[in-house]
Design a protein around this motif. Structure first.
Motif, PDB file in Angstrom:
ATOM      1  N   TYR A 109       0.812  -1.220   0.000  1.00 26.27           N
ATOM      2  CA  TYR A 109       0.000   0.000   0.000  1.00 26.27           C
ATOM      3  C   TYR A 109       0.843   1.267   0.000  1.00 26.27           C
ATOM      4  CZ  TYR A 109      -3.753  -3.215   1.216  1.00 26.27           C
ATOM      5  OH  TYR A 109      -4.649  -4.255   1.205  1.00 26.27           O
ATOM      6  N   ARG A 111       2.340   3.232  -1.992  1.00 26.65           N
ATOM      7  CA  ARG A 111       2.504   3.747  -3.350  1.00 26.65           C
ATOM      8  C   ARG A 111       1.693   5.033  -3.478  1.00 26.65           C
ATOM      9  NH1 ARG A 111      -1.349  -0.623  -3.861  1.00 26.65           N
ATOM     10  NH2 ARG A 111      -3.177   0.107  -5.036  1.00 26.65           N
ATOM     11  N   PRO A 112       1.979   5.858  -4.466  1.00 28.86           N
ATOM     12  CA  PRO A 112       1.373   7.193  -4.500  1.00 28.86           C
ATOM     13  C   PRO A 112      -0.033   7.254  -5.086  1.00 28.86           C
ATOM     14  CG  PRO A 112       2.951   6.959  -6.279  1.00 28.86           C
ATOM     15  CD  PRO A 112       3.046   5.700  -5.466  1.00 28.86           C
ATOM     16  N   ASP A 113      -0.564   6.131  -5.584  1.00 26.61           N
ATOM     17  CA  ASP A 113      -1.817   6.200  -6.339  1.00 26.61           C
ATOM     18  C   ASP A 113      -3.005   5.582  -5.622  1.00 26.61           C
ATOM     19  OD1 ASP A 113      -0.777   3.661  -6.478  1.00 26.61           O
ATOM     20  OD2 ASP A 113      -1.372   3.299  -8.555  1.00 26.61           O
ATOM     21  N   LEU A 114      -2.985   5.527  -4.298  1.00 32.22           N
ATOM     22  CA  LEU A 114      -4.118   4.947  -3.582  1.00 32.22           C
ATOM     23  C   LEU A 114      -5.359   5.823  -3.732  1.00 32.22           C
ATOM     24  CD1 LEU A 114      -2.836   3.606  -0.126  1.00 32.22           C
ATOM     25  CD2 LEU A 114      -3.053   2.398  -2.299  1.00 32.22           C
ATOM     26  N   GLY A 115      -6.499   5.182  -3.981  1.00 28.22           N
ATOM     27  CA  GLY A 115      -7.762   5.901  -4.040  1.00 28.22           C
ATOM     28  C   GLY A 115      -8.350   6.102  -2.657  1.00 28.22           C
ATOM     29  N   ASN A 144       3.860   8.551   0.617  1.00 26.56           N
ATOM     30  CA  ASN A 144       3.143   7.595  -0.206  1.00 26.56           C
ATOM     31  C   ASN A 144       1.897   7.105   0.515  1.00 26.56           C
ATOM     32  OD1 ASN A 144       4.775   7.736  -2.500  1.00 26.56           O
ATOM     33  ND2 ASN A 144       6.223   6.246  -1.688  1.00 26.56           N
ATOM     34  N   GLY A 145       1.343   5.999   0.053  1.00 30.56           N
ATOM     35  CA  GLY A 145       0.034   5.557   0.505  1.00 30.56           C
ATOM     36  C   GLY A 145      -0.100   5.320   1.988  1.00 30.56           C
ATOM     37  N   ARG A 148      -0.378   8.583   3.978  1.00 28.21           N
ATOM     38  CA  ARG A 148      -1.667   9.210   3.689  1.00 28.21           C
ATOM     39  C   ARG A 148      -2.818   8.418   4.314  1.00 28.21           C
ATOM     40  NH1 ARG A 148      -2.220   8.914  -1.918  1.00 28.21           N
ATOM     41  NH2 ARG A 148      -3.687  10.643  -2.030  1.00 28.21           N
TER      42      ARG A 148
END
Length: 280
Positions: A109, A111-115, A144-145, A148
């Motif tokens: 998890y 990573r920068p593209d988590l919704g 990153n994820g 956040r």
């Protein structure tokens, strides 16, 4: 229940050490506390002296966040047994210091593209726990994820910095990132402040950078600052609470964390009362 993310976008500033110091202060004060080790390296889990059994790590629980019961998989810190006689709250109950163990699996998890759905995985897990006055989330040193995700689940974010050029610049970037994140995802999130760690009062550079930080961040720069401690690695290597480590330097460090913990809890209580105040 206060949920505080302990963050830094720059590695090597002692973020996990601060998490452990605050956990030690919470244990000594009798504050029922849960430490969530969200860093895939799981250093906080190691430092808290956890003996893993069949419980799941935080990464595995995040994968099934809608069904997993975090309370079934937390484990007591190994510090508790050493502090039973001393760590009691005002009602005479033994203090609680539990750990949601770090897990390399959580790295999927980070990573920068988590919704938005993924960002709420930790929020869902924490929504079903009770009995804690404080949750400390040890975040990875990135935005990153996982960080956040932690910010989404938190009331407040506590930043850690060293009094050095790159760390101060990184803290400024983190403050900007936090403000943007609040606007888009978490309007009730607030900074808990900035802790200056590994401070050497005899260093002209540190004195200069601390003055710079005070000018940049004002009252967000918390006091006291944390002095550099020569035996900190020894304390962590022994998986020991700083409050129960012998020696004058450990005693002084424990006093620093006691003051920071009181600041954190008092300011959080004031903020919570303001947020609950009805609108006229």
């Amino acid at each position: 229940m206060q949920v505080v993310s302990i963050s830094s976008l720059k590695g090597g500033v002692g973020k996990t050490s601060v998490t452990l110091g605050l956990a030690s202060a919470a244990l000594a004060a009798g504050i029922p506390t849960l430490v969530v080790d969200l860093d895939p390296h799981a250093d906080a889990t190691t430092g808290l002296g956890v003996s893993a059994g069949n419980q799941l790590g935080i990464g595995e629980m995040l994968r099934t966040a809608r069904r997993a019961q975090l309370s079934d998989h937390v484990v007591p810190s190994g510090w508790v047994a050493n502090a039973r006689r001393l760590a009691k709250d005002s009602d005479g109950k033994k203090a609680v210091l539990d750990v949601a163990m770090g897990s390399a699996y959580s790295g999927i998890y980070d990573r920068p593209d988590l919704g938005k759905r993924d960002l709420r995985r930790l929020t869902n897990l924490l929504s079903r726990v009770s009995g804690y006055g404080l949750v400390l989330i040890d975040c990875p040193p990135s935005l990153n994820g996982l960080t956040r995700m932690a910010w989404t689940a938190s009331n407040r974010v506590l930043l850690v910095a060293e009094p050095g050029l790159f760390s101060v610049a990184g803290t400024e970037r983190t403050m900007r990132a936090l403000e943007l994140f609040r606007e888009e995802f978490a309007p009730n999130l607030a900074p808990a402040g900035i802790i200056a760690n590994r401070v050497r009062p005899s260093s002209n550079e540190h004195v200069f950078r601390l003055a710079e930080m005070k000018q940049m961040f004002g009252d967000l720069l918390l006091t006291p600052t944390i002095a550099e401690q020569a035996n900190w690695q020894q304390i962590q290597g022994a998986a020991h609470s700083v409050h129960h480590w012998p020696g004058e330097s450990a005693k002084q460090a424990a006093g620093t964390f006691d003051a920071l913990m009181k600041n954190l809890m008092d300011s959080g209580s004031v903020r919570n009362r303001v947020m609950r105040r009805p609108v006229a």
